[in-house]
Design a protein around this motif. Structure first.
Motif, PDB file in Angstrom:
ATOM      1  N   GLU A  63      46.496  40.982  40.178  1.00  0.00           N
ATOM      2  CA  GLU A  63      45.369  40.318  39.521  1.00  0.00           C
ATOM      3  C   GLU A  63      44.664  39.374  40.494  1.00  0.00           C
ATOM      4  O   GLU A  63      43.428  39.280  40.493  1.00  0.00           O
ATOM      5  CB  GLU A  63      45.853  39.557  38.291  1.00  0.00           C
ATOM      6  N   ARG A  64      45.420  38.681  41.328  1.00  0.00           N
ATOM      7  CA  ARG A  64      44.830  37.798  42.331  1.00  0.00           C
ATOM      8  C   ARG A  64      43.970  38.598  43.297  1.00  0.00           C
ATOM      9  O   ARG A  64      42.843  38.203  43.626  1.00  0.00           O
ATOM     10  CB  ARG A  64      45.937  37.053  43.089  1.00  0.00           C
ATOM     11  N   ASP A  69      42.537  41.488  42.677  1.00  0.00           N
ATOM     12  CA  ASP A  69      41.356  41.937  41.931  1.00  0.00           C
ATOM     13  C   ASP A  69      40.301  40.836  41.865  1.00  0.00           C
ATOM     14  O   ASP A  69      39.101  41.105  42.015  1.00  0.00           O
ATOM     15  CB  ASP A  69      41.734  42.378  40.519  1.00  0.00           C
ATOM     16  N   ARG A  70      40.747  39.592  41.664  1.00  0.00           N
ATOM     17  CA  ARG A  70      39.800  38.468  41.632  1.00  0.00           C
ATOM     18  C   ARG A  70      39.139  38.281  42.993  1.00  0.00           C
ATOM     19  O   ARG A  70      37.930  38.028  43.080  1.00  0.00           O
ATOM     20  CB  ARG A  70      40.504  37.178  41.200  1.00  0.00           C
ATOM     21  N   ASP A 111      35.197  38.456  43.795  1.00  0.00           N
ATOM     22  CA  ASP A 111      34.518  37.348  44.487  1.00  0.00           C
ATOM     23  C   ASP A 111      33.778  37.854  45.724  1.00  0.00           C
ATOM     24  O   ASP A 111      32.648  37.446  45.987  1.00  0.00           O
ATOM     25  CB  ASP A 111      35.512  36.257  44.890  1.00  0.00           C
TER      26      ASP A 111
END
Length: 130
Positions: free
Chosen positions: A93-94, A96-97, A101
């Motif tokens: 998930e990190r 993906d963020r 960004d």
């Protein structure tokens, strides 16, 4: 194989390989003369370590993950735990963020380039949006 050979076969510096050893990511045998002696499987292990670093994991997390993975295919081992799956899902998930960004940053950069150059705005695929 000696450290120089492992470095050559993996494209990873000897310094990095010594760091991996210090972090417990690699465990070579020692010759009678004290030289590192890596098994052939160390090539796959180093490539896997590099992939995990490229995914944004730090050495402590890689140290925790490696015993739960098979070197030859990088797949999960039977000792992988639900907690590890949860932690790796959070890492995904990190990532993906971070990707989202970066995509937003690229869009802003495209707008600045377009404005500064007087060219038509580019669409998401980098093509003229007209």
């Amino acid at each position: 194989m000696r450290i120089g050979e492992l470095a050559r076969r993996t494209g990873v510096s000897e310094r990095s390989l010594r760091y991996y050893e210090k972090q417990g990511l690699l465990a070579p045998e020692r010759t009678l003369g004290g030289h590192r002696d890596f098994p052939d499987g160390a090539v796959d292990r180093v490539i896997l370590i590099q992939e995990l670093f490229a995914a944004g994991l730090h050495s402590r997390k890689i140290h925790e993950i490696l015993p739960c993975m098979r070197d030859t295919d990088g797949g999960p081992n039977e000792i992988a735990t639900p907690l590890l799956v949860e932690e790796l899902s959070a890492e995904r998930e990190r990532i993906d963020r971070m990707i989202a960004d970066l995509a937003r940053s690229r869009e802003v950069l495209d707008e600045v380039i377009q404005t500064a150059s007087g060219r038509p705005a580019l669409g998401p695929a980098g093509r003229d949006a007209r």
